[in-house]
Write a protein that holds these residues in place. Structure first.
Motif, PDB file in Angstrom:
ATOM      1  N   VAL A 155      26.672  22.787  68.582  1.00 18.00           N
ATOM      2  CA  VAL A 155      28.073  22.526  68.256  1.00 18.00           C
ATOM      3  C   VAL A 155      28.837  23.843  68.135  1.00 18.00           C
ATOM      4  CG1 VAL A 155      29.619  21.569  66.499  1.00 18.00           C
ATOM      5  CG2 VAL A 155      27.545  20.340  67.141  1.00 18.00           C
ATOM      6  N   ARG A 156      28.216  24.828  67.518  1.00 19.03           N
ATOM      7  CA  ARG A 156      28.848  26.133  67.314  1.00 19.03           C
ATOM      8  C   ARG A 156      29.111  26.860  68.624  1.00 19.03           C
ATOM      9  NH1 ARG A 156      25.070  27.783  63.651  1.00 19.03           N
ATOM     10  NH2 ARG A 156      24.142  29.093  65.225  1.00 19.03           N
ATOM     11  N   ASN A 157      28.213  26.730  69.571  1.00 18.10           N
ATOM     12  CA  ASN A 157      28.289  27.479  70.823  1.00 18.10           C
ATOM     13  C   ASN A 157      28.515  26.590  72.043  1.00 18.10           C
ATOM     14  OD1 ASN A 157      27.703  30.026  69.556  1.00 18.10           O
ATOM     15  ND2 ASN A 157      25.620  29.275  69.305  1.00 18.10           N
ATOM     16  N   ALA A 158      29.124  25.443  71.858  1.00 18.53           N
ATOM     17  CA  ALA A 158      29.289  24.485  72.956  1.00 18.53           C
ATOM     18  C   ALA A 158      30.091  25.080  74.113  1.00 18.53           C
ATOM     19  CB  ALA A 158      29.965  23.218  72.446  1.00 18.53           C
ATOM     20  N   HIS A 159      31.157  25.771  73.809  1.00 20.12           N
ATOM     21  CA  HIS A 159      31.996  26.347  74.861  1.00 20.12           C
ATOM     22  C   HIS A 159      31.221  27.353  75.697  1.00 20.12           C
ATOM     23  CE1 HIS A 159      35.610  28.366  76.543  1.00 20.12           C
ATOM     24  NE2 HIS A 159      36.101  27.147  76.471  1.00 20.12           N
ATOM     25  N   ASP A 160      30.466  28.226  75.046  1.00 21.14           N
ATOM     26  CA  ASP A 160      29.672  29.223  75.773  1.00 21.14           C
ATOM     27  C   ASP A 160      28.540  28.577  76.566  1.00 21.14           C
ATOM     28  OD1 ASP A 160      31.233  31.307  74.842  1.00 21.14           O
ATOM     29  OD2 ASP A 160      30.014  31.572  73.043  1.00 21.14           O
ATOM     30  N   LEU A 161      27.949  27.516  76.020  1.00 22.86           N
ATOM     31  CA  LEU A 161      26.881  26.825  76.741  1.00 22.86           C
ATOM     32  C   LEU A 161      27.425  26.136  77.995  1.00 22.86           C
ATOM     33  CD1 LEU A 161      24.914  25.341  73.718  1.00 22.86           C
ATOM     34  CD2 LEU A 161      24.176  27.181  75.239  1.00 22.86           C
ATOM     35  N   TRP A 162      28.587  25.502  77.880  1.00 21.96           N
ATOM     36  CA  TRP A 162      29.208  24.881  79.060  1.00 21.96           C
ATOM     37  C   TRP A 162      29.547  25.933  80.106  1.00 21.96           C
ATOM     38  CZ3 TRP A 162      28.818  20.175  80.530  1.00 21.96           C
ATOM     39  CH2 TRP A 162      28.725  19.139  79.610  1.00 21.96           C
ATOM     40  N   ARG A 163      30.080  27.075  79.657  1.00 19.91           N
ATOM     41  CA  ARG A 163      30.411  28.145  80.600  1.00 19.91           C
ATOM     42  C   ARG A 163      29.158  28.636  81.317  1.00 19.91           C
ATOM     43  NH1 ARG A 163      33.696  32.985  78.306  1.00 19.91           N
ATOM     44  NH2 ARG A 163      33.136  31.654  76.602  1.00 19.91           N
ATOM     45  N   GLY A 164      28.064  28.802  80.573  1.00 16.51           N
ATOM     46  CA  GLY A 164      26.806  29.220  81.188  1.00 16.51           C
ATOM     47  C   GLY A 164      26.295  28.204  82.196  1.00 16.51           C
ATOM     48  N   LEU A 165      26.385  26.926  81.846  1.00 17.25           N
ATOM     49  CA  LEU A 165      25.939  25.871  82.758  1.00 17.25           C
ATOM     50  C   LEU A 165      26.794  25.846  84.027  1.00 17.25           C
ATOM     51  CD1 LEU A 165      24.096  23.397  83.243  1.00 17.25           C
ATOM     52  CD2 LEU A 165      25.909  22.031  82.191  1.00 17.25           C
ATOM     53  N   PHE A 166      28.105  25.938  83.888  1.00 19.60           N
ATOM     54  CA  PHE A 166      28.991  25.950  85.049  1.00 19.60           C
ATOM     55  C   PHE A 166      28.706  27.162  85.932  1.00 19.60           C
ATOM     56  CE2 PHE A 166      32.831  23.027  84.378  1.00 19.60           C
ATOM     57  CZ  PHE A 166      32.067  22.084  83.717  1.00 19.60           C
ATOM     58  N   THR A 167      28.504  28.312  85.317  1.00 12.66           N
ATOM     59  CA  THR A 167      28.214  29.531  86.083  1.00 12.66           C
ATOM     60  C   THR A 167      26.888  29.407  86.813  1.00 12.66           C
ATOM     61  OG1 THR A 167      29.447  30.801  84.438  1.00 12.66           O
ATOM     62  CG2 THR A 167      28.020  32.040  85.919  1.00 12.66           C
ATOM     63  N   LEU A 168      25.875  28.873  86.154  1.00 13.65           N
ATOM     64  CA  LEU A 168      24.558  28.685  86.769  1.00 13.65           C
ATOM     65  C   LEU A 168      24.649  27.743  87.964  1.00 13.65           C
ATOM     66  CD1 LEU A 168      21.453  29.174  86.609  1.00 13.65           C
ATOM     67  CD2 LEU A 168      21.367  27.097  85.215  1.00 13.65           C
ATOM     68  N   VAL A 169      25.354  26.641  87.811  1.00  9.97           N
ATOM     69  CA  VAL A 169      25.509  25.680  88.910  1.00  9.97           C
ATOM     70  C   VAL A 169      26.271  26.323  90.068  1.00  9.97           C
ATOM     71  CG1 VAL A 169      26.638  23.518  89.573  1.00  9.97           C
ATOM     72  CG2 VAL A 169      25.325  23.629  87.463  1.00  9.97           C
ATOM     73  N   ALA A 170      27.325  27.071  89.761  1.00  9.77           N
ATOM     74  CA  ALA A 170      28.123  27.712  90.814  1.00  9.77           C
ATOM     75  C   ALA A 170      27.297  28.730  91.588  1.00  9.77           C
ATOM     76  CB  ALA A 170      29.352  28.375  90.200  1.00  9.77           C
ATOM     77  N   TYR A 171      26.554  29.588  90.883  1.00  4.73           N
ATOM     78  CA  TYR A 171      25.738  30.589  91.574  1.00  4.73           C
ATOM     79  C   TYR A 171      24.601  29.947  92.362  1.00  4.73           C
ATOM     80  CZ  TYR A 171      27.906  34.740  89.586  1.00  4.73           C
ATOM     81  OH  TYR A 171      28.777  35.736  89.267  1.00  4.73           O
ATOM     82  N   THR A 172      23.991  28.909  91.824  1.00  3.26           N
ATOM     83  CA  THR A 172      22.912  28.223  92.536  1.00  3.26           C
ATOM     84  C   THR A 172      23.439  27.612  93.835  1.00  3.26           C
ATOM     85  OG1 THR A 172      21.842  27.723  90.432  1.00  3.26           O
ATOM     86  CG2 THR A 172      21.138  26.443  92.337  1.00  3.26           C
ATOM     87  N   CYS A 173      24.570  26.933  93.759  1.00  2.00           N
ATOM     88  CA  CYS A 173      25.153  26.333  94.962  1.00  2.00           C
ATOM     89  C   CYS A 173      25.555  27.398  95.969  1.00  2.00           C
ATOM     90  CB  CYS A 173      26.364  25.479  94.595  1.00  2.00           C
ATOM     91  SG  CYS A 173      25.931  23.971  93.732  1.00  2.00           S
ATOM     92  N   LEU A 174      26.095  28.500  95.493  1.00  2.00           N
ATOM     93  CA  LEU A 174      26.513  29.570  96.395  1.00  2.00           C
ATOM     94  C   LEU A 174      25.315  30.184  97.114  1.00  2.00           C
ATOM     95  CD1 LEU A 174      28.904  31.257  97.406  1.00  2.00           C
ATOM     96  CD2 LEU A 174      28.441  32.838  95.516  1.00  2.00           C
ATOM     97  N   ILE A 175      24.232  30.418  96.401  1.00  2.00           N
ATOM     98  CA  ILE A 175      23.029  31.010  97.010  1.00  2.00           C
ATOM     99  C   ILE A 175      22.424  30.046  98.029  1.00  2.00           C
ATOM    100  CG2 ILE A 175      20.654  31.728  96.525  1.00  2.00           C
ATOM    101  CD1 ILE A 175      21.768  32.938  93.890  1.00  2.00           C
ATOM    102  N   ILE A 176      22.329  28.767  97.679  1.00  2.00           N
ATOM    103  CA  ILE A 176      21.782  27.777  98.617  1.00  2.00           C
ATOM    104  C   ILE A 176      22.674  27.677  99.849  1.00  2.00           C
ATOM    105  CG2 ILE A 176      21.294  25.321  98.938  1.00  2.00           C
ATOM    106  CD1 ILE A 176      20.416  25.261  95.991  1.00  2.00           C
ATOM    107  N   ASP A 177      23.992  27.714  99.653  1.00  2.00           N
ATOM    108  CA  ASP A 177      24.925  27.627 100.777  1.00  2.00           C
ATOM    109  C   ASP A 177      24.811  28.838 101.702  1.00  2.00           C
ATOM    110  OD1 ASP A 177      26.965  26.669 102.398  1.00  2.00           O
ATOM    111  OD2 ASP A 177      28.534  27.558 101.175  1.00  2.00           O
TER     112      ASP A 177
END
Length: 189
Positions: free
Chosen positions: A17-39
């Motif tokens: 709960v305390r770090n929800a914003h940072d965790l979402w940002r990390g998840l979005f960044t991870l998904v974006a970089y993973t998709c970019l590398i696969i692409d």
């Protein structure tokens, strides 16, 4: 001397709960970089741009909280710009000439919603008119520029200009004195 504390006691919250914003940002960044590398590693269209654009729209729509002017009208304007830009990105990646057409329809639809909300709740929202005014001005300017350049206007672009002008005129007709006061405050004239 005894000090009286007026601040509320800090509630203990768990890590997520305390770090929800940072965790979402990390998840979005991870998904974006993973998709970019696969692409990059696979041939074909650059589909990762579609995913990254969708993540940006989701971020702005659901997680972005501005510290200044955090109002429903400002949020609507931010989402409107993000969705229209995403539609143009989709058009450039996938191809076709439908993105601009659909973006104009989304634009005037959101303008109608935000304009109706602003006019119905004018007393509470009159200080928050600047983001809506910017969107109305952008719609009128785009229509005028296309008319001056003699570009053939599609019906959604005509509706964007008409709705923008109509909402602006309604604001001035219905609430002349308060709107003039707000114009003077915001633009220092």
């Amino acid at each position: 001397m005894e000090v009286h504390v007026t601040y509320p006691k800090v509630k203990k919250r768990n890590f997520f709960v305390r770090n929800a914003h940072d965790l979402w940002r990390g998840l979005f960044t991870l998904v974006a970089y993973t998709c970019l590398i696969i692409d990059i590693l696979t041939p074909g269209i650059h589909w990762s741009l579609i995913v990254i654009g969708a993540l940006c729209v989701l971020w702005i729509a659901l997680l972005y909280r501005p510290q200044v002017e955090n109002t429903l009208i400002k949020k609507g304007c931010d989402v409107l710009v993000a969705v229209c830009l995403y539609l143009l990105l989709l058009e450039s990646v996938v191809g076709g000439s439908w993105g601009t057409f659909v973006a104009q329809i989304v634009y005037f639809g959101m303008l109608v919603l935000m304009g109706v909300y602003f006019l119905f709740y004018f007393r509470r929202q009159k200080r928050n008119f600047l983001p809506l005014f910017e969107m109305l001005l952008a719609g009128m300017t785009a229509t005028l520029v296309m008319l001056c350049l003699r570009v053939r206007l599609s019906w959604p672009m005509i509706v964007v200009g008409s709705v923008s002008l109509g909402i602006q005129l309604l604001m001035l007709i219905l609430y002349w004195k308060p709107m003039m006061l707000e114009y003077h405050k915001k633009f220092h004239v």
